[in-house]
Write a protein that holds these residues in place. Structure first.
Motif, short mmCIF file in Angstrom:
data_model
loop_
_atom_site.label_atom_id
_atom_site.label_comp_id
_atom_site.label_asym_id
_atom_site.label_seq_id
_atom_site.Cartn_x
_atom_site.Cartn_y
_atom_site.Cartn_z
N PHE A 194 0.80 -1.22 0.00
CA PHE A 194 0.00 0.00 0.00
C PHE A 194 0.84 1.27 0.00
O PHE A 194 0.29 2.37 0.15
N LYS A 197 -5.06 -3.58 6.39
CA LYS A 197 -5.13 -3.07 5.02
C LYS A 197 -5.18 -4.21 4.02
O LYS A 197 -5.94 -4.17 3.03
N ARG A 198 -4.36 -5.23 4.26
CA ARG A 198 -4.34 -6.38 3.36
C ARG A 198 -5.71 -7.05 3.29
O ARG A 198 -6.16 -7.48 2.22
N VAL A 222 -8.51 -4.76 1.26
CA VAL A 222 -8.46 -4.43 -0.16
C VAL A 222 -9.30 -5.35 -1.03
O VAL A 222 -9.72 -4.97 -2.12
N PHE A 280 -8.03 1.78 13.50
CA PHE A 280 -7.63 1.96 12.10
C PHE A 280 -7.60 3.43 11.73
O PHE A 280 -6.64 3.91 11.10
N SER A 292 -4.20 5.31 10.64
CA SER A 292 -4.11 5.44 9.18
C SER A 292 -4.66 6.76 8.68
O SER A 292 -4.36 7.18 7.56
N PRO A 352 -11.94 2.36 7.94
CA PRO A 352 -11.78 1.19 7.06
C PRO A 352 -12.56 1.33 5.76
O PRO A 352 -12.06 0.97 4.68
N PHE A 369 -10.71 3.69 3.44
CA PHE A 369 -9.53 3.06 2.87
C PHE A 369 -9.92 2.12 1.73
O PHE A 369 -9.29 2.12 0.66
N LYS A 370 -10.94 1.32 1.92
CA LYS A 370 -11.40 0.40 0.88
C LYS A 370 -11.80 1.18 -0.38
O LYS A 370 -11.51 0.75 -1.50
N TYR A 421 -8.40 3.19 -1.83
CA TYR A 421 -7.23 2.47 -2.29
C TYR A 421 -7.45 1.98 -3.71
O TYR A 421 -8.36 1.26 -4.02
#
Length: 290
Positions: A61, A244-245, A248, A273, A277, A281, A284-285, A288
């Motif tokens: 990332f 994060k892994r 995604v 999170f 970050s 979450p 981020f989804k 990203y």
């Protein structure tokens, strides 16, 4: 829990009769594997030498712009994807974790190379102008040795690969540590290994300090001196990376991820999170993308 990020092994991406090493021209590899632009992990070590072209790639990332004579390294388990221009070229090398087994006395020899540590400041490096010709010569020799039908010599392949790794390491702009810090570096590496093995169940620096037979203050001092971060930050960053892994893919929900990472509830995971970050979450989804 279902694996949400595809894990590729050597059998998936090579037709080499020996699956322990692959060496290819980058443009040919990309043309053959056009479908691998989604986020994925490897079970093997992987690096790319760019000799021309441009584009972008992402490792765990962190996003990087491609430049000629850049080299990037990946250890097994790291997540990456790419978006390269059509004119990109160079060499790609994949080799199994046990490629040097029975060849080197130290089973963890590869872990001594800083660029296989999996940290952001070591993954991607520029190859200095004065060694570019040497790097390309070794790449060509390694490509020939791996892909030739006749006179193939597995030990020579290993020698060439080690020569390339050592040449790059020798000319990377890494600050040389004084000799008295060698012990501290060993402690740091052991701490990082323990975090990798235990981050789901052990969250406190004192837990790791106890396993390392040192005090928490000593562990914090070593981390601060060598990587500029407290021990607690190292643990949190590993948890955040795994979050994060898992995010995604989009194939699991927040509750499943919170449970997988041993958080008491969704709310606590979401707060954690966002705090570390800067995004929820869900953000981020959504944000990203390569």
């Amino acid at each position: 829990m279902k694996e949400v990020i595809p894990i590729l092994d050597s059998c998936t991406i090579t037709d080499n009769e020996r699956g322990d090493i692959l060496v290819d021209r980058l443009n040919h590899y990309l043309d053959t594997h056009k479908n691998l632009v989604f986020p994925h992990r490897h079970t093997f070590y992987h690096f790319v030498v760019f000799t021309s072209g441009a584009g972008r790639h992402s490792i765990d990332f962190n996003k990087y712009e491609v430049t000629p004579w850049q080299i990037y390294f990946m250890s097994p388990g790291q997540v990456h994807t790419w978006d390269f221009n059509d004119d990109v070229d160079g060499y790609i090398v994949n080799f199994e974790k046990d490629f040097f087994q029975s060849f080197l006395l130290k089973p963890d020899y590869l872990e001594s190379f800083p660029f296989f540590s999996g940290t952001d400041n070591s993954n991607v490096k520029a190859i200095p102008r004065e060694v570019r010709a040497d790097v390309e010569i070794i790449c060509k020799q390694l490509y020939s040795q791996v892909n030739t039908v006749q006179n193939k010599n597995i030990d020579f392949q290993k020698v060439l690969l080690l020569s390339l790794l050592m040449l790059v390491e020798q000319h990377m702009a890494v600050t040389q540590l004084p000799q008295f810090q060698t012990h501290n570096m060993v402690v740091l590496r052991n701490f990082q290994k323990l975090v990798e093995e235990n981050y789901l169940v052990k969250r406190m620096p004192k837990d790791y300090a106890e396993m390392l037979f040192i005090t928490p203050n000593h562990l914090n001092a070593i981390c601060k001196e060598l990587i500029g971060a407290q021990a607690g930050e190292v643990i949190r960053e590993r948890i955040l990376l795994e979050a994060k892994r898992l995010l995604v893919s989009g194939e699991v929900n927040i509750s499943q991820i919170a449970n997988e990472l041993n958080f008491n509830d969704n709310s606590y995971f979401t707060k954690f999170f966002k705090k570390y970050s800067g995004l929820t979450p869900e953000q981020f989804k959504r944000d990203y993308a390569m």
